[in-house]
Design an enzyme around this catalytic site. Structure first.
Site, PDB file in Angstrom:
ATOM      1  N   HIS A 167      -7.891 -44.726  -5.001  1.00  0.00           N
ATOM      2  CA  HIS A 167      -8.988 -43.781  -5.196  1.00  0.00           C
ATOM      3  C   HIS A 167     -10.067 -43.998  -4.145  1.00  0.00           C
ATOM      4  O   HIS A 167     -10.381 -45.123  -3.776  1.00  0.00           O
ATOM      5  CB  HIS A 167      -9.590 -43.946  -6.596  1.00  0.00           C
ATOM      6  CG  HIS A 167     -10.333 -42.736  -7.056  1.00  0.00           C
ATOM      7  ND1 HIS A 167     -11.583 -42.397  -6.569  1.00  0.00           N
ATOM      8  CD2 HIS A 167     -10.002 -41.768  -7.956  1.00  0.00           C
ATOM      9  CE1 HIS A 167     -11.985 -41.290  -7.148  1.00  0.00           C
ATOM     10  NE2 HIS A 167     -11.043 -40.876  -7.983  1.00  0.00           N
ATOM     11  N   HIS A 168     -10.640 -42.907  -3.654  1.00  0.00           N
ATOM     12  CA  HIS A 168     -11.665 -43.004  -2.614  1.00  0.00           C
ATOM     13  C   HIS A 168     -12.943 -43.661  -3.105  1.00  0.00           C
ATOM     14  O   HIS A 168     -13.756 -44.119  -2.292  1.00  0.00           O
ATOM     15  CB  HIS A 168     -11.968 -41.620  -2.039  1.00  0.00           C
ATOM     16  CG  HIS A 168     -11.106 -41.280  -0.867  1.00  0.00           C
ATOM     17  ND1 HIS A 168     -11.540 -41.329   0.426  1.00  0.00           N
ATOM     18  CD2 HIS A 168      -9.800 -40.912  -0.805  1.00  0.00           C
ATOM     19  CE1 HIS A 168     -10.565 -41.003   1.249  1.00  0.00           C
ATOM     20  NE2 HIS A 168      -9.501 -40.735   0.522  1.00  0.00           N
ATOM     21  N   ALA A 169     -13.141 -43.724  -4.399  1.00  0.00           N
ATOM     22  CA  ALA A 169     -14.305 -44.441  -4.917  1.00  0.00           C
ATOM     23  C   ALA A 169     -14.149 -45.941  -4.760  1.00  0.00           C
ATOM     24  O   ALA A 169     -15.112 -46.692  -4.896  1.00  0.00           O
ATOM     25  CB  ALA A 169     -14.518 -44.102  -6.394  1.00  0.00           C
ATOM     26  N   ASN A 346     -17.463 -47.136   0.082  1.00  0.00           N
ATOM     27  CA  ASN A 346     -17.569 -46.116   1.108  1.00  0.00           C
ATOM     28  C   ASN A 346     -18.900 -46.202   1.833  1.00  0.00           C
ATOM     29  O   ASN A 346     -19.954 -46.167   1.210  1.00  0.00           O
ATOM     30  CB  ASN A 346     -17.430 -44.724   0.482  1.00  0.00           C
ATOM     31  CG  ASN A 346     -16.006 -44.450   0.066  1.00  0.00           C
ATOM     32  OD1 ASN A 346     -15.182 -44.126   0.894  1.00  0.00           O
ATOM     33  ND2 ASN A 346     -15.711 -44.620  -1.216  1.00  0.00           N
TER      34      ASN A 346
END
Length: 502
Positions: A167-169, A346
């Site tokens: 997941h990009h989180a 991120n």
């Protein structure tokens, strides 16, 4: 895990293993940008990314050998302590007073996260791409750590692949450390007996009351970043204020350019469904370098020019009129520096670049892309965007969710282009050499097409992600990309030959 606590210490004194500096066991809170990726997720929009890593056949002391899945699992267990986040899941406070926090998964099950599959031998690249697309179309389970790993055997010539889905989180493409990177070695030979896994004891999961109290405390406490910014302001108020005003003007101009003009309508901008297609292509890095050296550009300029050409050819192949058509690409840029290069989470900003998909002269298209990227660098657009993200850290999480949903339903850009550098020397997994790492990128509410690129060991590895129904023949883009690089290389060779003959 404790031996890396000093390296993974966060700015507010909390380390990434989930313990505060005073020893209390509380989870690290999701940053504003990481929380945005959670808010953007919907049944037809999965905010996970991934990479398809293809390996040559393993080589042992006695020559080529078969892949050993049991040994691979031992390798994962042995190195999992290097990425503590991969044993953590999200826990949200019962009221929307703070972002979710990362807490240890007391029921962590490695066999759930590492799956084993095989294609009918000999599996082709097309079959591999189709299998990966089906896996990548499924959402991650929010009640578990947000990652999955698929080991895929049965490829031609004894090769195998590893599909990473995260997941990009949780981690971005420039963070430097994730699970797949710690599984790789710079030497083909590894010890016959892998080290035993480090002991791990999960911290107790905080209850709803504790989560609520922690969120309220964090909301009232001044962030360390604010103290740091205040120190800079006291030390040099005139310089800091002037820079802030300049960044504000840059950010405002970016907002006007994207919101007022928007991005043009195209076949690429249909609302995607839940299913994906995935296609891959390898291009020798030497080709891009030869072109950039000849025309005085950068490798990234060459990549954008080739992607613009391939995309234009694809659209024209579907009957689209591309005369004077500019498509806006969103290009993420990492803002990490120095000691932050190996941190999870991120720290990425985005710039917008208009690509001339109408231009069929390779040299002119490259010149336009070079000037566009030079303009982005000279006006500090990336820095201006980072300034706005920094401000976002102080807003309530509900505002982040609203902003994310508003942005994701806007047509601010036509497609995404990511370019992440990888190791330029050979790397191995249990004696098998990595021969390509192809990225998979998520789609937003108005994008049906995305381009990812990872450069490794002398190769540019492109991954094309598309909506299953909107772009059913996305594999055609890979051929068009090959044609685009061929045209650029022919132009470069012609210029070099002309200069040599003078």
């Amino acid at each position: 895990m404790d031996e890396r606590a000093g390296e993974l210490r966060d700015r507010d004194g909390r380390d990434r293993s989930g313990r505060d500096a005073d020893g209390r066991e509380h989870g690290e809170r999701l940053s504003a940008l990481d929380a945005v990726f959670l808010s953007m997720e919907a049944p037809d929009r999965h905010m996970h990314g991934g990479s398809l890593m293809v390996f040559d056949r393993p080589t042992g002391p006695d020559g080529p050998e078969d892949f050993d899945h049991t040994r691979f699992l031992r390798l994962v267990r042995a190195r999992l302590s290097l990425v503590p986040r991969y044993r953590q899941k999200l826990a949200a406070p019962p009221l929307p007073v703070g972002n979710p926090v990362w807490v240890d998964d007391e029921h962590f099950d490695l066999s759930y996260h590492v799956r084993h599959a095989a294609l009918p031998r000999p599996g082709s690249i097309q079959q591999l791409s189709e299998y990966c697309a089906r896996i990548l179309s499924r959402p991650l389970d929010r009640d578990r750590p947000l990652w999955e790993l698929y080991v895929i055997e049965g490829l031609e010539d004894g090769r195998f692949a590893v599909l990473n889905k995260t997941h990009h989180a949780m981690v971005d493409g420039r963070s430097g450390i994730d699970l797949t990177s710690v599984l790789l070695d710079t030497e083909p030979d590894v010890a016959p007996q892998l080290p035993s896994p480090s002991p791990w004891s999960p911290a107790p999961t905080p209850g709803a009351g504790q989560l609520l109290r922690d969120a309220a405390r964090d909301a009232l406490r001044n962030p360390a970043a604010l103290v740091t910014a205040g120190g800079r302001l006291v030390a040099a108020p005139t310089t800091t204020l002037r820079r802030a005003m300049s960044l504000g003007r840059v950010a405002a101009s970016m907002t006007r350019a994207t919101l007022v003009h928007g991005a043009p309508r195209s076949l690429l901008n249909q609302p995607p469904g839940p299913h994906r297609r995935f296609a891959i292509q390898r291009i020798a890095l030497e080709e891009a370098k030869r072109v950039k050296d000849t025309f005085g550009t950068t490798v990234n300029d060459v990549v954008l020019a080739a992607v613009a050409d391939a995309t234009g050819r694809y659209l024209r192949g579907h009957g689209a009129v591309t005369d004077r058509l500019w498509l806006r690409a969103m290009v993420p840029v990492s803002t990490r520096a120095g000691s932050e290069q190996h941190a999870l989470g991120n720290r990425v900003v985005s710039v917008f670049v208009d690509l001339p998909v109408f231009e069929q002269d390779p040299i002119e298209r490259l010149r336009i892309c070079h000037e566009a990227m030079a303009g982005v660098r000279s006006t500090h657009h990336a820095v201006g965007a980072d300034f706005l993200i920094g401000l976002g850290e102080f807003a309530p999480p509900t505002l982040h969710a609203m902003a994310a949903r508003a942005a994701v339903h806007s047509r601010l850009f036509n497609f995404l282009v990511t370019n992440v550098p990888g190791p330029q020397q050979p790397v191995y997994c249990l004696g098998a050499r990595l021969i390509g790492s192809f990225p998979f990128t998520p789609l937003t509410a108005t994008q049906s097409y995305a381009v990812g690129l990872t450069s490794t060991d002398g190769w540019l590895n492109f991954g094309f992600t598309a909506d299953y129904d909107t772009l059913p023949d996305i594999e055609r883009v890979t051929g068009y990309l090959r044609d685009a690089f061929d045209d650029l290389c022919r132009c470069a060779d012609a210029v070099t030959a002309t200069a040599r003959d003078r």
